[in-house]
Design a protein around this motif. Structure first.
Motif, mmCIF file in Angstrom:
data_model
loop_
_atom_site.group_PDB
_atom_site.id
_atom_site.type_symbol
_atom_site.label_atom_id
_atom_site.label_comp_id
_atom_site.label_asym_id
_atom_site.label_seq_id
_atom_site.Cartn_x
_atom_site.Cartn_y
_atom_site.Cartn_z
ATOM 1 N N SER A 110 0.865 -1.184 0.000
ATOM 2 C CA SER A 110 0.000 0.000 0.000
ATOM 3 C C SER A 110 0.897 1.228 0.000
ATOM 4 O O SER A 110 1.537 1.545 1.007
ATOM 5 C CB SER A 110 -0.906 -0.005 1.242
ATOM 6 N N PRO A 111 0.982 1.948 -1.136
ATOM 7 C CA PRO A 111 1.914 3.070 -1.229
ATOM 8 C C PRO A 111 1.289 4.374 -0.746
ATOM 9 O O PRO A 111 0.061 4.537 -0.734
ATOM 10 C CB PRO A 111 2.193 3.152 -2.729
ATOM 11 N N SER A 112 2.129 5.314 -0.384
ATOM 12 C CA SER A 112 1.653 6.664 -0.096
ATOM 13 C C SER A 112 1.451 7.408 -1.405
ATOM 14 O O SER A 112 1.957 7.009 -2.460
ATOM 15 C CB SER A 112 2.677 7.417 0.763
ATOM 16 N N ARG A 155 6.390 8.103 -1.700
ATOM 17 C CA ARG A 155 7.523 8.388 -0.808
ATOM 18 C C ARG A 155 7.650 7.347 0.306
ATOM 19 O O ARG A 155 8.724 7.163 0.871
ATOM 20 C CB ARG A 155 7.368 9.788 -0.210
ATOM 21 N N TYR A 156 6.544 6.692 0.611
ATOM 22 C CA TYR A 156 6.525 5.641 1.633
ATOM 23 C C TYR A 156 5.635 4.511 1.133
ATOM 24 O O TYR A 156 4.850 4.675 0.195
ATOM 25 C CB TYR A 156 5.968 6.163 2.965
ATOM 26 N N TYR A 157 5.744 3.382 1.797
ATOM 27 C CA TYR A 157 4.802 2.305 1.526
ATOM 28 C C TYR A 157 4.683 1.422 2.767
ATOM 29 O O TYR A 157 5.581 1.359 3.611
ATOM 30 C CB TYR A 157 5.214 1.472 0.311
ATOM 31 N N ILE A 158 3.540 0.767 2.865
ATOM 32 C CA ILE A 158 3.305 -0.212 3.921
ATOM 33 C C ILE A 158 3.223 -1.578 3.261
ATOM 34 O O ILE A 158 2.493 -1.773 2.288
ATOM 35 C CB ILE A 158 2.040 0.121 4.725
ATOM 36 N N SER A 159 4.001 -2.509 3.771
ATOM 37 C CA SER A 159 4.150 -3.836 3.182
ATOM 38 C C SER A 159 3.446 -4.884 4.036
ATOM 39 O O SER A 159 3.599 -4.912 5.256
ATOM 40 C CB SER A 159 5.642 -4.183 3.066
#
Length: 713
Positions: free
Chosen positions: A414-416, A420-424
């Motif tokens: 789930s990317p920002s 710039r960020y992501y949750i894996s």
């Protein structure tokens, strides 16, 4: 008494197999002992620096760059919002949250709901509509209006002026649908709605479906408050039958006029996806009935159109989805995900220049484009193995590829906003769900959930893992498979085997992820549980997947029978006790296997099976099998219906009477053939249950399958 008999049978099976008492039972699975914790309702906020979650009706905001305590944006109970929260969305400026409440399901992805809008600053709550009969609602870009669909018509709610006006007037059940998919669009194209606001909020594009001429299918509802049954009828286009006539429209809000988009002279087409470019031009997918010719058409705003992407195939164009094209911010360049060269890869194209420039290349598949900027993309792929889905980044030029995932397994990302960020979300055969927060370059920021307690529990009970292997059929095809063995497995003993499979086009059961199902309870009872992905399944080459074109079910059955024969040669397998199970397409397969491989399989369990592709829907079936009018053999020869006389072993056939997807007609037709052939089978119908055996039988059916294996395998 029945539970006592089941326990006795189970104990006899355990003693016969010479194994220890099970470390867990199906009751432990039902009790949630293997439940995986996660992070739910994840949304990236517009600044790309924060994200929100939803848990127990509370929306919280967190910072990506550090793991803080979070800020509550809305506690629905404290705010006075009544009803369970099914979903939530933000307005573009993130000053408001729209909640979908207390949904009543219609089909797989559709529902009737109540929608309310919550103003974060003031705490004010406004209903989109007073009823709980809204099918879909979406914010306008400015957040001052909401478009919604009720009674098959489209409405706009002005949140500031607090009035509602209607923009379509011909909607009617089983006749005309505005802004929503019909049954087959919802089921097979994976669509929940068919209306799109333009970026400036001045226009709404929507699809209209005229299904008045589509044949109705009806089934009986038995569980009623009346001494009489009820009938439910809906439009269901079966293979070779008439689909809905569709049209695409643009409603102009300032002057209230509607423009019809010219879709061409051919009427028997699909237009499942349409969207606006960032600069406000509408484009749509034009797909022919056989799904072997795709054109993406772009409107120029002056009544003209141009084809910006086209693909044809001798079999079918696969991978068509709303994310097949992804526009970059300049509204000229776009990324295409296609398997036109034999493997699913990403290409860069341009409206003004055309062409397709490869971004990724190789004999492996991109499974998802996760995020894209004007310079770089992030994607999931099978580069390390068809069994894995791992995470990479690469420049649009195709250079500087970097693997961001660190372990072999299955990732969901789930990317920002802005990447710039992501949750894996990660798991593999040994590891339950692990949720981690990263910077866009892969650097770990925080572990959000590690499921430590579950990991400790499965280590304590020594939960058997999937062991992956390949085997080669007598035809020379190499197939992927896995096996689960009891903890006290002894290669000098003989074990009964259950094959669990799905086998459908483009599917995959043999993958490197963690999971537990009812079959694991059998492993505890001294059974081997195995699975094999036959020809026609996915995540290998397009050629491997499309071998089954025109004969859906024939090659898959050959491969599963070959797999059963292979297992029978293993020194630790009891060749007289091999069974097979499947649900839906898998149920179709388990029937075929016990009828066409009668000397291989002692037992089969078939749940909600298709028994003739003539009974199934147009989109799914014709994609792989063509039209029945042109391919009678491809429809009839792979069907189990003509082979009832071959039955030798034990067969359990189960179906929900209110299955709107695979109609119970399939099971009854098969049962009729067994009657004519003088064959005894075991059969259980779940009254008023759907394809998932919901709401009544979804737990009972799995215990029934366990008991049936213990008694007959």
């Amino acid at each position: 008494m029945k539970k006592l008999l089941t326990s006795i049978v189970a104990l006899v099976a355990v003693v016969a197999a010479g194994v220890a008492q099970p470390r867990f039972t199906y009751d432990d699975i039902l009790a949630g002992k293997f439940g995986q914790k996660s992070v739910y309702g994840l949304r990236s906020m517009a600044d790309g620096e924060h994200y929100t979650t939803l848990e127990m009706g509370v929306v919280c905001r967190y910072s990506y760059d550090k793991r803080d305590a979070g800020e509550v944006l809305c506690d629905t109970r404290a705010a006075g919002i009544e009803g369970g929260v099914a979903d939530y969305t933000f307005s573009a400026d993130e000053s408001k949250i729209m909640f979908r409440l207390d949904s009543r399901p219609l089909y797989r992805r559709s529902h009737f709901s109540k929608y309310v809008v919550y103003d974060i600053a003031s705490g004010q709550i406004k209903s989109v509509d007073e009823s709980a009969d809204v099918r879909y609602a979406v914010f306008a870009p400015a957040g001052n209006k909401v478009a919604f669909v009720k009674d098959n018509n489209i409405y706009i709610r002005d949140l500031e002026q607090e009035f509602t006006y209607q923009i379509t007037f011909d909607g009617e059940w089983n006749k005309i649908i505005n802004g929503l998919p019909d049954w087959v669009y919802e089921e097979e194209w994976g669509i929940g709605n068919l209306l799109r606001w333009s970026p400036d909020g001045e226009r709404i594009a929507y699809l209209r479906s005229d299904e008045s001429h589509v044949k109705e299918f009806s089934f009986t509802k038995f569980v009623t408050n009346s001494p009489y049954t009820e009938q439910f009828s809906y439009k269901y286009p079966k293979a070779g039958e008439q689909n809905s006539f569709i049209s695409l429209h643009i409603y102009n809000i300032p002057d209230g006029t509607t423009t019809n988009v010219d879709l061409g002279e051919e009427r028997d087409i699909y237009v499942p996806y349409f969207e606006w470019t960032p600069d406000g031009r509408l484009y749509y997918y034009h797909i022919n009935r056989l799904q072997n010719h795709l054109r993406v058409q772009l409107l120029d705003g002056q009544g003209g159109q141009q084809t910006i992407y086209e693909e044809q195939n001798d079999t079918y164009v696969d991978g068509i989805s709303g994310s097949m094209l992804t526009f970059l911010s300049d509204s000229d360049r776009f990324i295409v995900q296609t398997e036109r060269e034999g493997w699913s890869h990403l290409y860069l194209s341009s409206i003004s220049k055309g062409g397709l420039k490869p971004i990724t290349q190789g004999e492996w598949n991109v499974t998802q484009l996760v995020c894209a900027t004007d310079k770089k993309i992030w994607y999931l792929s099978t580069e390390s193995s068809p069994l894995n889905k791992e995470f990479y980044s690469i420049d649009l030029s195709g250079k500087n590829k970097k693997r961001l995932s660190t372990e072999a397994g299955t990732y969901s990302i789930s990317p920002s906003v802005g990447c710039r960020y992501y949750i894996s979300y990660f798991s593999n055969a040994q590891t339950p769900n692990t949720v981690t927060l990263h910077k866009g370059n892969g650097k770990l920021v925080a572990v959000l959930e590690d499921n430590a307690a579950l990991k400790e529990y499965i280590a304590e009970i020594e939960l058997p893992e999937r062991e992956f292997f390949t085997f080669t059929t007598e035809r020379g095809d190499v197939l992927n498979a896995y096996i689960k063995k009891p903890n006290d497995f002894d290669e000098n003993k003989k074990y009964p085997v259950l094959i669990t499979q799905y086998s459908g086009p483009g599917s995959q059961e043999v993958n490197n992820r963690w999971g537990i199902g009812w079959e694991d309870a059998l492993v505890q009872q001294g059974y081997l549980v195995v699975s094999c992905d036959p020809r026609g399944t996915g995540f290998r080459s397009a050629e491997f997947k499309k071998r089954t074109y025109g004969i859906m079910g024939r090659l898959e059955t050959e491969d599963q029978i070959s797999f059963g024969k292979y297992l029978a040669t293993l020194p630790y397998v009891d060749a007289e006790r091999i069974g097979i199970y499947g649900w839906s397409f898998g149920g179709f397969m388990s029937l075929n296997c016990i009828l066409k491989g009668a000397d291989v399989f002692k037992m089969a369990i078939s749940v909600a099976p298709v028994t003739s592709w003539r009974y199934y829907d147009s989109v799914y079936t014709e994609r792989v099998n063509g039209l029945p009018q042109n391919n009678a053999e491809g429809y009839d020869e792979p069907s189990p219906i003509g082979y009832a006389k071959n039955l030798k072993g034990k067969l359990l056939l189960m179906h929900g009477s209110a299955d709107d997807n695979v109609h119970v007609q399939n099971a009854f037709s098969m049962a009729h053939e067994f009657v004519l052939a003088g064959k005894q089978i075991d059969m259980m119908i779940f009254p008023d249950d759907n394809h998932s055996m919901y709401p009544y039988g979804h737990r009972l059916i799995r215990q029934k399958m366990i008991d049936y294996c213990l008694e007959n395998l």
